[in-house]
Design a protein around this motif. Structure first.
Motif, PDB file in Angstrom:
ATOM      1  N   LEU A 155      79.015  17.765  23.636  1.00 53.79           N
ATOM      2  CA  LEU A 155      78.112  18.825  23.319  1.00 53.79           C
ATOM      3  C   LEU A 155      76.857  18.434  22.621  1.00 53.79           C
ATOM      4  CD1 LEU A 155      80.977  21.590  22.227  1.00 53.79           C
ATOM      5  CD2 LEU A 155      79.885  21.170  24.447  1.00 53.79           C
ATOM      6  N   ASP A 156      76.559  17.288  22.631  1.00 57.93           N
ATOM      7  CA  ASP A 156      75.404  16.589  21.824  1.00 57.93           C
ATOM      8  C   ASP A 156      74.278  17.272  22.616  1.00 57.93           C
ATOM      9  OD1 ASP A 156      76.353  15.395  19.453  1.00 57.93           O
ATOM     10  OD2 ASP A 156      76.392  13.324  20.495  1.00 57.93           O
ATOM     11  N   ASN A 157      73.353  17.742  22.092  1.00 59.35           N
ATOM     12  CA  ASN A 157      72.087  18.265  22.497  1.00 59.35           C
ATOM     13  C   ASN A 157      71.207  16.975  23.149  1.00 59.35           C
ATOM     14  OD1 ASN A 157      70.498  17.233  20.369  1.00 59.35           O
ATOM     15  ND2 ASN A 157      70.714  19.273  19.327  1.00 59.35           N
ATOM     16  N   PRO A 158      70.203  17.092  23.981  1.00 56.02           N
ATOM     17  CA  PRO A 158      69.423  15.960  24.424  1.00 56.02           C
ATOM     18  C   PRO A 158      68.596  15.082  23.350  1.00 56.02           C
ATOM     19  CG  PRO A 158      68.974  17.953  25.674  1.00 56.02           C
ATOM     20  CD  PRO A 158      69.874  18.399  24.584  1.00 56.02           C
ATOM     21  N   ALA A 159      68.345  15.827  22.139  1.00 59.21           N
ATOM     22  CA  ALA A 159      67.659  15.086  21.042  1.00 59.21           C
ATOM     23  C   ALA A 159      68.603  14.112  20.446  1.00 59.21           C
ATOM     24  CB  ALA A 159      67.065  15.777  20.088  1.00 59.21           C
ATOM     25  N   ALA A 160      70.011  14.541  20.359  1.00 55.09           N
ATOM     26  CA  ALA A 160      70.980  13.753  19.856  1.00 55.09           C
ATOM     27  C   ALA A 160      71.453  12.480  20.562  1.00 55.09           C
ATOM     28  CB  ALA A 160      72.162  14.342  19.343  1.00 55.09           C
ATOM     29  N   VAL A 161      71.354  12.719  21.942  1.00 57.65           N
ATOM     30  CA  VAL A 161      71.683  11.759  22.787  1.00 57.65           C
ATOM     31  C   VAL A 161      70.340  10.738  22.916  1.00 57.65           C
ATOM     32  CG1 VAL A 161      71.810  11.396  25.418  1.00 57.65           C
ATOM     33  CG2 VAL A 161      72.848  13.407  24.526  1.00 57.65           C
ATOM     34  N   LYS A 162      69.365  11.245  22.887  1.00 59.86           N
ATOM     35  CA  LYS A 162      68.231  10.043  22.553  1.00 59.86           C
ATOM     36  C   LYS A 162      68.211   9.225  21.580  1.00 59.86           C
ATOM     37  CE  LYS A 162      63.954  11.376  24.058  1.00 59.86           C
ATOM     38  NZ  LYS A 162      63.659  10.096  25.055  1.00 59.86           N
ATOM     39  N   LYS A 163      68.659  10.110  20.439  1.00 57.17           N
ATOM     40  CA  LYS A 163      68.696   9.168  19.097  1.00 57.17           C
ATOM     41  C   LYS A 163      69.940   8.211  19.142  1.00 57.17           C
ATOM     42  CE  LYS A 163      69.677   9.946  14.074  1.00 57.17           C
ATOM     43  NZ  LYS A 163      69.784  11.233  13.215  1.00 57.17           N
ATOM     44  N   LYS A 164      70.883   8.619  19.764  1.00 57.90           N
ATOM     45  CA  LYS A 164      72.072   7.537  19.650  1.00 57.90           C
ATOM     46  C   LYS A 164      71.927   6.681  20.647  1.00 57.90           C
ATOM     47  CE  LYS A 164      75.597  10.880  18.122  1.00 57.90           C
ATOM     48  NZ  LYS A 164      76.762  11.717  18.420  1.00 57.90           N
ATOM     49  N   LEU A 165      71.185   6.715  21.758  1.00 54.07           N
ATOM     50  CA  LEU A 165      70.855   5.808  22.772  1.00 54.07           C
ATOM     51  C   LEU A 165      69.925   4.843  22.230  1.00 54.07           C
ATOM     52  CD1 LEU A 165      70.961   7.543  26.285  1.00 54.07           C
ATOM     53  CD2 LEU A 165      72.360   5.641  25.496  1.00 54.07           C
ATOM     54  N   LYS A 166      69.019   5.378  21.343  1.00 50.28           N
ATOM     55  CA  LYS A 166      67.869   4.451  20.761  1.00 50.28           C
ATOM     56  C   LYS A 166      68.553   3.488  19.955  1.00 50.28           C
ATOM     57  CE  LYS A 166      63.345   4.750  18.660  1.00 50.28           C
ATOM     58  NZ  LYS A 166      62.479   5.583  17.987  1.00 50.28           N
ATOM     59  N   LYS A 167      69.721   3.951  19.126  1.00 49.52           N
ATOM     60  CA  LYS A 167      70.253   3.019  18.217  1.00 49.52           C
ATOM     61  C   LYS A 167      71.323   2.247  18.898  1.00 49.52           C
ATOM     62  CE  LYS A 167      71.579   4.844  14.300  1.00 49.52           C
ATOM     63  NZ  LYS A 167      72.321   5.837  13.440  1.00 49.52           N
ATOM     64  N   ALA A 168      71.713   2.404  19.956  1.00 46.71           N
ATOM     65  CA  ALA A 168      72.645   1.579  20.847  1.00 46.71           C
ATOM     66  C   ALA A 168      72.291   0.170  20.904  1.00 46.71           C
ATOM     67  CB  ALA A 168      72.725   2.167  22.260  1.00 46.71           C
ATOM     68  N   PHE A 169      73.329  -0.877  20.776  1.00 45.77           N
ATOM     69  CA  PHE A 169      73.152  -2.357  20.917  1.00 45.77           C
ATOM     70  C   PHE A 169      73.131  -2.463  22.390  1.00 45.77           C
ATOM     71  CE2 PHE A 169      74.910  -6.416  21.899  1.00 45.77           C
ATOM     72  CZ  PHE A 169      74.204  -7.273  21.238  1.00 45.77           C
ATOM     73  N   CYS A 170      71.896  -3.050  22.807  1.00 45.52           N
ATOM     74  CA  CYS A 170      71.640  -3.695  24.136  1.00 45.52           C
ATOM     75  C   CYS A 170      70.423  -4.638  24.129  1.00 45.52           C
ATOM     76  CB  CYS A 170      70.931  -2.300  24.881  1.00 45.52           C
ATOM     77  SG  CYS A 170      70.967  -2.228  26.653  1.00 45.52           S
ATOM     78  N   GLU A 171      71.181  -6.014  23.898  1.00 49.59           N
ATOM     79  CA  GLU A 171      70.553  -6.954  23.832  1.00 49.59           C
ATOM     80  C   GLU A 171      69.724  -7.499  25.002  1.00 49.59           C
ATOM     81  OE1 GLU A 171      71.071 -11.499  22.000  1.00 49.59           O
ATOM     82  OE2 GLU A 171      72.658 -10.259  22.664  1.00 49.59           O
ATOM     83  N   PRO A 172      68.575  -7.950  25.207  1.00 51.59           N
ATOM     84  CA  PRO A 172      68.051  -8.549  26.413  1.00 51.59           C
ATOM     85  C   PRO A 172      68.905  -9.548  26.817  1.00 51.59           C
ATOM     86  CG  PRO A 172      66.372  -8.319  24.837  1.00 51.59           C
ATOM     87  CD  PRO A 172      67.620  -7.953  23.971  1.00 51.59           C
ATOM     88  N   GLY A 173      69.211  -9.040  28.341  1.00 54.29           N
ATOM     89  CA  GLY A 173      69.957 -10.216  29.009  1.00 54.29           C
ATOM     90  C   GLY A 173      71.590 -10.253  28.792  1.00 54.29           C
ATOM     91  N   ASN A 174      71.850  -9.583  27.850  1.00 53.82           N
ATOM     92  CA  ASN A 174      73.164  -9.638  27.279  1.00 53.82           C
ATOM     93  C   ASN A 174      74.201  -8.605  28.186  1.00 53.82           C
ATOM     94  OD1 ASN A 174      75.680  -9.669  26.388  1.00 53.82           O
ATOM     95  ND2 ASN A 174      75.091  -9.425  24.228  1.00 53.82           N
ATOM     96  N   ILE A 175      75.048  -9.064  29.102  1.00 53.04           N
ATOM     97  CA  ILE A 175      75.844  -8.193  30.142  1.00 53.04           C
ATOM     98  C   ILE A 175      77.289  -7.998  29.479  1.00 53.04           C
ATOM     99  CG2 ILE A 175      74.469  -8.401  31.808  1.00 53.04           C
ATOM    100  CD1 ILE A 175      76.674 -10.421  32.886  1.00 53.04           C
ATOM    101  N   ALA A 176      77.243  -8.642  28.291  1.00 54.60           N
ATOM    102  CA  ALA A 176      78.884  -8.550  27.645  1.00 54.60           C
ATOM    103  C   ALA A 176      78.736  -7.680  26.520  1.00 54.60           C
ATOM    104  CB  ALA A 176      79.295  -9.940  27.271  1.00 54.60           C
TER     105      ALA A 176
END
Length: 520
Positions: free
Chosen positions: A233-254
């Protein structure tokens, strides 16, 4: 036109981590459609990770299987009271409503599904008698081991938690199914069922296991870690905020929750002809599309897709999934249900800081290499006996322990630190070491006793009855406050305020040569 049994088999097994009973599965599909069930204990609030089993349920229905969804309300109470009785009915109602909304959002027809509550049949005379029969066969050791990855573990387990695996095994028989579907974290319960049901004269069933999807922080997606998951039930702003903080290192697929979500949820839900679109400005190559996940993963591994662009693309698909659910919960009755089932938690009194809050375990280094961007750091894969596989842990031991001495070494791990990004690599724990600064700095990893195996719990004598934090809150400085009293004593034994660190068998943790020094 009915599908060939081979096509049904491919749909049923695609993207699974593992399945047990392959020959039986093929044999059934050659004769008739499969009957299976997926159960969920109505405890923590469902999050976006629940789309992983939902997408597989869509696969099962495409394979013309008969699917039952079990809302395991009684299991929820038995899991060390994660869901108290007074909230149980409300949470079961919430689960049923939100999961039906999820299925509708991915175009799964509800008329092809059967929904059952555990208490609809688990309180019957037949089921109860089977539970008594099973309890005369199961040892305490087997019951505790079976629930180790699913039931909340405490030092002195409640009998309710030991009953949990038995109920789940009996569900297979009483729901009259061929197969049970669940996460790979349930493997021990599945093998428990395969051992004990035949001892009761019942047949062995098929077990289908989904991989565990990493959370946005890089570890397992958890209902209790708000930043690791997106609420339905997160709103779009909360989705954006959490994705922005998500760990997603360049080239790292693990250890990449953003990629894992794409693999196990977005791509399997695509209809024929749909593609994964990544929008980019012209200066960065312009828009690009992928018709299969493997191509997206390969492009990300080569750093042809920037983490920010991947997150922006995934954000679009997440909001597409969540929009119908948000819309349904605009209904005032459903809003009320959500708030009653999961009332805002009152701020609890600060828990006493004792060493029981530390999750310390034996680990085995199964792979070690130097950090590509830091000369003093090792990057280790360490087996802690977890179904999700070895953890990545970064340690500053290059100058103290030769790499050949690190390989296959048994070590002591502090496992509930918040994941930390160390020079671009996410580290999920700490190798505990004896350490002295003067006159010359020396560091030795602590050594578990002979016979230890990965995953063995380590406790401090006198503090066995506490419960470790899921994740130590760095703002509360729990580790820092406890670490000052952690030392290797004059006998070379690791201790806290004079109390030795012990494995479950009573073995002591030691240092090879350092004495009367701190543990860090």
């Amino acid at each position: 036109m009915a599908l060939a049994w081979t096509d049904k088999y491919k749909l049923i097994t695609r993207n699974l981590a593992e399945w047990l009973g392959d020959e039986k599965l093929k044999s059934i599909l050659k004769k008739r459609d499969l009957k299976l069930y997926w159960g969920t204990a109505t405890t923590g609030k469902p999050h976006i990770g629940y789309f992983a089993p939902m997408s597989k349920i869509a696969d099962f229905l495409r394979a013309e299987a008969e699917v039952t969804i079990l809302f395991a309300d009684l299991h929820a109470y038995l899991d060390n009271m994660k869901a108290p009785w007074e909230l149980l009915e409300l949470r079961t109602q919430y689960y049923e409503t939100i999961i039906k909304a999820m299925l509708k959002s991915i175009d799964v027809p509800l008329d092809k599904l059967k929904f059952v509550k555990g208490t609809d049949y688990q309180l019957s005379k037949e089921y109860t008698l089977d539970m008594y029969r099973l309890s005369s066969l199961v040892t305490e050791h087997d019951a505790k081991k079976a629930g180790a990855e699913v039931v909340k573990q405490i030092s002195n387990p409640l009998l309710s938690g030991l009953l949990y695996p038995g109920l789940q095994a009996l569900d297979e028989q009483h729901l009259k199914i061929d197969a049970q579907f669940g996460g790979v974290d349930q493997r021990k319960i599945f093998t428990f069922a395969e051992k004990y049901l035949p001892m009761m004269g019942y047949e062995k069933h098929i077990h289908l296991m989904n991989p565990m999807i990493p959370g946005l922080a890089g570890a397992k997606m958890s209902s209790s870690e708000d930043d690791s998951k997106i609420d339905l039930l997160d709103n779009p702003a909360a989705v954006k905020k959490k994705l922005k903080k998500a760990f997603c290192e360049p080239g790292n697929i693990a250890d990449n929750g953003v990629l894992a979500f794409s693999k196990h949820i977005i791509f399997p839900l695509f209809k024929n002809g749909e593609v994964f679109n990544v929008s980019r400005s012209a200066e960065f190559g312009g828009d690009v599309s992928f018709s299969e996940y493997e191509s997206l993963e390969a492009a990300f591994a080569k750093q042809e897709i920037h983490p920010g662009d991947l997150k922006n693309a995934v954000e679009v698909y997440i909001n597409r999934l969540l929009d119908p659910i948000r819309k349904e919960f605009e209904n005032s009755k459903l809003k009320s249900l959500a708030s009653k089932a999961y009332p805002p938690q009152k701020k609890a009194a600060e828990a006493e800081i004792t060493p029981a809050r530390l999750d310390i375990r034996v680990g085995k280094i199964v792979e070690v290499k130097k950090h590509p961007d830091a000369d003093s750091l090792y990057v280790e894969k360490i087996d802690l006996g977890e179904p999700s596989g070895p953890r990545t842990i970064v340690s500053g031991l290059v100058n103290f322990v030769p790499i050949n001495e690190m390989e296959n070494r048994m070590v002591v791990i502090l496992a509930n630190l918040k994941p930390a990004n160390l020079r671009g690599i996410s580290s999920h724990g700490m190798v505990l070491c004896a350490s002295v600064e003067e006159p010359t700095r020396q560091v030795e990893p602590l050594r578990p006793p002979a016979g230890s195996v990965p995953g063995d719990e380590i406790v401090i004598e006198g503090y066995e009855d506490g419960t470790a934090d899921d994740v130590l809150n760095p703002k509360k400085k729990v580790w820092e406050k406890l670490q000052v009293d952690l030392v290797v004593n004059g006998d070379g034994v690791a201790s806290w305020s004079g109390n030795p660190l012990l494995t479950s068998t009573g073995g002591k943790i030691t240092s090879d040569s350092l004495r009367n020094v701190p543990i860090k």
